[in-house]
Design a protein around this motif. Structure first.
Motif, short mmCIF file in Angstrom:
data_model
loop_
_atom_site.label_atom_id
_atom_site.label_comp_id
_atom_site.label_asym_id
_atom_site.label_seq_id
_atom_site.Cartn_x
_atom_site.Cartn_y
_atom_site.Cartn_z
N GLN A 68 10.00 -8.03 -4.69
CA GLN A 68 9.26 -8.76 -3.83
C GLN A 68 9.01 -8.07 -2.61
O GLN A 68 7.80 -7.91 -2.11
N ALA A 69 9.81 -7.38 -1.82
CA ALA A 69 9.72 -6.37 -0.80
C ALA A 69 8.92 -5.58 -0.95
O ALA A 69 7.92 -5.22 -0.29
N LEU A 70 8.60 -4.70 -1.97
CA LEU A 70 7.68 -3.66 -2.27
C LEU A 70 6.50 -4.28 -2.66
O LEU A 70 5.42 -3.70 -2.29
N GLU A 71 6.49 -5.24 -3.44
CA GLU A 71 5.10 -5.60 -3.82
C GLU A 71 4.39 -6.09 -2.59
O GLU A 71 3.11 -6.14 -2.47
N SER A 72 5.12 -6.79 -1.76
CA SER A 72 4.65 -7.30 -0.19
C SER A 72 4.09 -6.23 0.52
O SER A 72 3.07 -6.40 1.13
N SER A 73 4.87 -4.95 0.42
CA SER A 73 4.44 -3.96 1.11
C SER A 73 3.15 -3.28 0.60
O SER A 73 2.37 -2.70 1.26
#
Length: 300
Positions: free
Chosen positions: A36-41
């Motif tokens: 989720q953090a990578l997709e948000s980034s």
């Protein structure tokens, strides 16, 4: 390497959050948080998920391919720093096409291990196109291939370091088994066993057909030199192979080699490195060994 990117790469390769969590020694919720953090980034979803599968979408494929390159650069950075502090050591990733990789490279690796035991080589075998791609992407330190290069050539530095001689080979029981030289016209009606597209051996075979003005209609295509040798021995057909690939069978008398028009077919062995890739001491040493020994064992 960024932890979230590492987690994403593992999920992409395992196609499953649970298996990725086991490999990374993490909980499944922690894996999900990193994704989720990578997709948000990145600003978009990278995975298509259902109860049955986890797959890369188009954006995910882009991130995955660049992640491979980033991973290679990260490992190389550590090795270069280590080289400043120690003698040549650590991993050395070598790719080679089939003829060199299976019949010549083991002798070179034995020499490397005898003189530089702290270097730990890993070997990838593939056809010329596959190896050149891996070197261009930074996933191999060095590649050794046969024939001419086209694929990803602009990203590679290529250096010819040795010559390879290739011969028409037939079973000793074949009518060709009792002769040393043959004219091209006699090859037209034979069954030819050839390597797959992308192979350096296949490229040279097609070039020989063109130069000799023949177009054999009976062909079998196999993806391995070893299978071709076994098939030639069994009398299924003839082929064009490197001397290094068949020297043991010739010595045993199970396969005979022939020239066409009085001479073997020649090609180059070439070493490949990334065009702008900074080399480790281990890579430099290995390249020096290839140049010094021409990469080849003593002639049988």
């Amino acid at each position: 390497m960024d932890q979230s990117l590492l987690v994403f790469m593992t999920v992409a390769e395992k196609h499953n959050f649970t298996r990725a969590a086991e490999v990374l020694h993490m909980t499944q919720p922690a894996v999900s948080q990193h994704i989720q953090a990578l997709e948000s980034s990145i600003g978009t979803k990278l995975l298509d998920r259902s109860n049955k599968y986890v797959r890369l979408n188009k954006a995910g494929e882009i991130v995955y391919q660049h992640g491979k390159e980033i991973g290679g650069l990260y490992k190389r950075m550590h090795r270069l720093v280590d080289d400043l502090m120690h003698t040549a050591s650590g991993s050395l990733s070598i790719g080679a096409s089939y003829t060199f990789g299976e019949y010549v490279l083991p002798h070179t690796i034995a020499y490397l291990q005898k003189h530089y035991p702290l270097i730990k080589p890993t070997i990838t075998i593939g056809n010329t196109k596959e190896i050149s791609t891996l070197v261009a992407e930074g996933r191999l330190d060095i590649g050794i291939v046969e024939g001419e290069l086209e694929h990803e050539y602009e990203k590679l530095h290529a250096e010819s370091f040795a010559k390879d001689q290739m011969y028409v080979v037939a079973a000793s029981s074949h009518p060709f088994g009792a002769i040393d030289d043959i004219d091209a016209a006699s090859l037209q009606q034979e069954t030819w066993i050839v390597r797959e597209e992308g192979s350096g051996t296949r490229e040279v075979t097609e070039r020989m057909f063109l130069e000799q003005g023949i177009q054999p209609s009976n062909r079998m295509e196999f993806g391995s030199t070893q299978i071709i040798k076994e098939s030639v021995e069994a009398g299924l057909g003839i082929s064009l192979l490197s001397h290094w690939a068949v020297r043991k069978e010739i010595a045993l008398g199970t396969i005979s080699k022939l020239t066409v028009g009085g001479r073997p077919v020649e090609r180059d062995f070439s070493l490949l490195t990334g065009l702008h890739q900074q080399q480790t001491k281990a890579t430099e040493l290995f390249i020096d060994i290839l140049r010094m020994r021409k990469g080849l064992p003593e002639q049988a």
